[in-house]
Design a protein around this motif. Structure first.
Motif, PDB file in Angstrom:
ATOM      1  N   PHE A  42      43.643  39.743 -16.259  1.00 15.30           N
ATOM      2  CA  PHE A  42      43.114  38.866 -14.907  1.00 15.30           C
ATOM      3  C   PHE A  42      43.880  37.863 -14.779  1.00 15.30           C
ATOM      4  N   VAL A  62      45.854  38.561 -24.801  1.00 13.27           N
ATOM      5  CA  VAL A  62      44.431  38.745 -24.130  1.00 13.27           C
ATOM      6  C   VAL A  62      43.866  40.272 -24.895  1.00 13.27           C
ATOM      7  N   GLY A 106      30.489  29.715 -17.102  1.00 12.75           N
ATOM      8  CA  GLY A 106      30.364  29.021 -18.110  1.00 12.75           C
ATOM      9  C   GLY A 106      31.553  29.691 -19.204  1.00 12.75           C
ATOM     10  N   SER A 147      34.976  33.424 -21.627  1.00 14.09           N
ATOM     11  CA  SER A 147      34.335  33.242 -20.550  1.00 14.09           C
ATOM     12  C   SER A 147      32.767  33.590 -20.757  1.00 14.09           C
ATOM     13  N   ALA A 184      43.473  34.673 -14.114  1.00 13.13           N
ATOM     14  CA  ALA A 184      42.958  33.602 -14.753  1.00 13.13           C
ATOM     15  C   ALA A 184      43.783  33.032 -15.950  1.00 13.13           C
ATOM     16  N   THR A 185      44.058  34.069 -16.793  1.00 13.48           N
ATOM     17  CA  THR A 185      45.062  33.892 -17.911  1.00 13.48           C
ATOM     18  C   THR A 185      46.349  33.041 -17.529  1.00 13.48           C
ATOM     19  N   ASP A 187      42.997  34.764 -25.574  1.00 17.40           N
ATOM     20  CA  ASP A 187      42.196  35.018 -24.445  1.00 17.40           C
ATOM     21  C   ASP A 187      41.097  36.100 -24.724  1.00 17.40           C
ATOM     22  N   ALA A 230      38.053  36.406 -23.225  1.00 18.94           N
ATOM     23  CA  ALA A 230      37.088  36.510 -22.160  1.00 18.94           C
ATOM     24  C   ALA A 230      36.471  37.804 -22.104  1.00 18.94           C
ATOM     25  N   THR A 265      38.497  30.190 -17.235  1.00 21.49           N
ATOM     26  CA  THR A 265      39.740  29.698 -16.807  1.00 21.49           C
ATOM     27  C   THR A 265      39.937  28.157 -17.148  1.00 21.49           C
TER      28      THR A 265
HETATM   29  C1  LIG Z   1      36.826  36.743 -16.920  1.00 23.59           C
HETATM   30  C2  LIG Z   1      38.424  36.562 -17.415  1.00 23.59           C
HETATM   31  C3  LIG Z   1      38.804  35.093 -17.548  1.00 23.59           C
HETATM   32  C4  LIG Z   1      38.383  33.986 -16.474  1.00 23.59           C
HETATM   33  O1  LIG Z   1      37.126  33.523 -16.768  1.00 23.59           O
HETATM   34  P1  LIG Z   1      36.159  32.894 -15.671  1.00 23.59           P
HETATM   35  O2  LIG Z   1      34.969  32.231 -16.485  1.00 23.59           O
HETATM   36  O3  LIG Z   1      35.978  33.796 -14.644  1.00 23.59           O
HETATM   37  O4  LIG Z   1      36.852  31.562 -15.186  1.00 23.59           O
HETATM   38  C5  LIG Z   1      39.989  34.966 -18.150  1.00 23.59           C
HETATM   39  N1  LIG Z   1      40.654  36.029 -18.801  1.00 23.59           N
HETATM   40  C6  LIG Z   1      40.232  37.220 -18.699  1.00 23.59           C
HETATM   41  C7  LIG Z   1      40.941  38.266 -19.276  1.00 23.59           C
HETATM   42  C8  LIG Z   1      38.925  37.424 -17.917  1.00 23.59           C
HETATM   43  O5  LIG Z   1      38.539  38.655 -18.022  1.00 23.59           O
END
Ligand SMILES: *Cc1c(COP(=O)(O)O)cnc(C)c1O
Length: 390
Positions: free
Chosen positions: A86, A131, A194, A181, A88-89, A157, A159, A61
């Motif tokens: 998710f 994403v 992390g 992430s 956080a995006t 993104d 992650a 995040t």
């Molecule tokens: C896990 C995730 C995040 C956020 O990561 P954190 O390390 O949990 O803050 C952001 N975007 C996507 C698509 C994720 O799967």
């Protein structure tokens, strides 16, 4: 049969000696923030992503938030993101002071639909966050073209997609910045939180690394008000060990996905299509059914854990009510949110386990507990193809 959704224990057992030695070295050194383990991991992760720079941060995040701040996104700006991801995006967009603008997903790949992006651009738009959902890269070429025409920044993104490739390029090096992430269950996971930001741009790399460390230019001189968002030495040391295994783990995930594809080929559960110009690293293996609750509870009663990624599209989240979206605004994301189910996937999952899971799903189809979905999201009638025993 018991099958967990992910199995971090099996992975730790396979690398215990290497990881324990790396952790011990940090403990013996008594330097817990920054230092050599961080430098080494950042260098290795940049090489892995084929970018010039990688900057370790506290979580994924923050990676997104600091990337947005580094390119100057703030109040009065808009940033375009898909609704099916998710939270956080989009939380990172709000953290920067900007307004998230949601677009729909492609019905076959579940990643951001590039055709919706251009229509969402206004004079306030500054950035686009595609994403790489479930482990498959978003269709970057048309997104980069629109961004170029409108002078927008593209922040990936990544992650869920460490190591995935789009037209021969690793994710994280395709847009202006890449965000990762290392949450423990991600394809590359730390033993705590992390994250990292990748880029080929020296100036952006400098800004991100300043922002993560109190805006420092020297010990007590600060050029901007920054954050405390560093990747600590223990996590960097663990991640550096695990990075050496990532390609192998991703290959194993792809093998598990191929077993599922084969075993469920006729089930009509519509797993996302993999674009021929991309590799999918299967952070998640997702299917669709019109009877999700039934499907999940029957699998649960057989010992099979499942997940839902994600049940509420971001434009309909209570947290984003102030943005004024309504049901029906982004129909493809809404249908996905109602129907997706994630089956267990991790590198150590065996073929026998996959076949047992597929066998249970076959039973549920025969009983009519599971209703398959056609490509356009409508519920299919039972057809002979998938339920007749061979
Ligand atoms: C896990 C995730 C995040 C956020 O990561 P954190 O390390 O949990 O803050 C952001 N975007 C996507 C698509 C994720 O799967």
């Amino acid at each position: 049969m018991q099958v967990p959704f992910v199995d971090l224990r099996a992975q730790y057992a396979s690398i215990k000696d290497e990881v324990d030695a790396a952790i011990r070295a940090v403990l013996d050194d008594c330097a817990y923030v920054g230092g050599v383990p961080l430098d080494h991991f950042e260098r290795d992760f940049a090489v892995y992503c084929r970018t010039r720079y990688a900057i370790g941060v506290a979580n994924g995040t923050d990676a997104l938030h600091l990337a947005l701040r580094a390119v100057g996104v703030g109040a009065d700006h808009e940033v375009i993101a898909p609704a099916h991801t998710f939270i956080a995006t989009a939380a990172a967009i709000e953290m920067s002071g900007a307004r998230p603008v949601f677009v729909d997903i492609d019905p076959e790949t579940y990643t951001m639909d590039p055709t919706g992006v251009e229509a969402a651009i206004t004079p306030r738009t500054r950035a686009i966050i595609p994403v790489h959902l479930y482990g498959q890269p978003a269709d970057m070429q048309p997104i980069l073209e629109v961004a170029d025409q409108h002078d927008l920044v593209v922040i990936e993104d990544g992650a869920q997609a460490h190591g995935a490739e789009y037209r021969g390029q690793r994710v994280g090096g395709i847009g202006h910045l890449g965000c990762f992430s290392f949450y423990p269950s991600k394809n590359l996971g730390a033993y705590g939180d992390g994250g990292a930001v990748t880029t080929n741009d020296a100036e952006l790399a400098r800004r991100v690394s300043q922002l993560r460390d109190h805006g420092r230019i020297s010990k007590y001189e600060h050029s901007v008000v920054g954050y405390n968002s560093r990747l600590d030495a223990l996590q960097a040391a663990v991640l550096r060990v695990k990075l050496q295994h990532l390609d192998e783990w991703n290959r194993q995930r792809q093998r598990v996905a191929a077993w599922y594809d084969e075993a469920l080929a006729l089930a009509g559960l519509a797993p996302p299509r993999v674009r021929p110009d991309s590799t999918h690293v299967y952070h998640l293996y997702v299917v669709r059914t019109a009877t999700r609750e039934e499907f999940r509870s029957r699998l649960e009663s057989e010992g099979i854990s499942t997940g839902v990624h994600y049940p509420i599209p971001l434009h309909l989240q209570p947290a984003f009510r102030h943005l004024g979206y309504r049901i029906g605004d982004l129909p493809t994301s809404e249908a996905a949110a109602n129907q997706v189910v994630s089956l267990p996937i991790f590198p150590e999952l065996t073929r026998a386990q996959v076949e047992s899971i597929a066998g249970i799903i076959g039973e549920l189809l025969r009983e009519g507990v599971v209703l398959p979905i056609s490509d356009d999201g409508t519920v299919l009638q039972h057809s002979d193809e998938w339920w007749k025993p061979a």
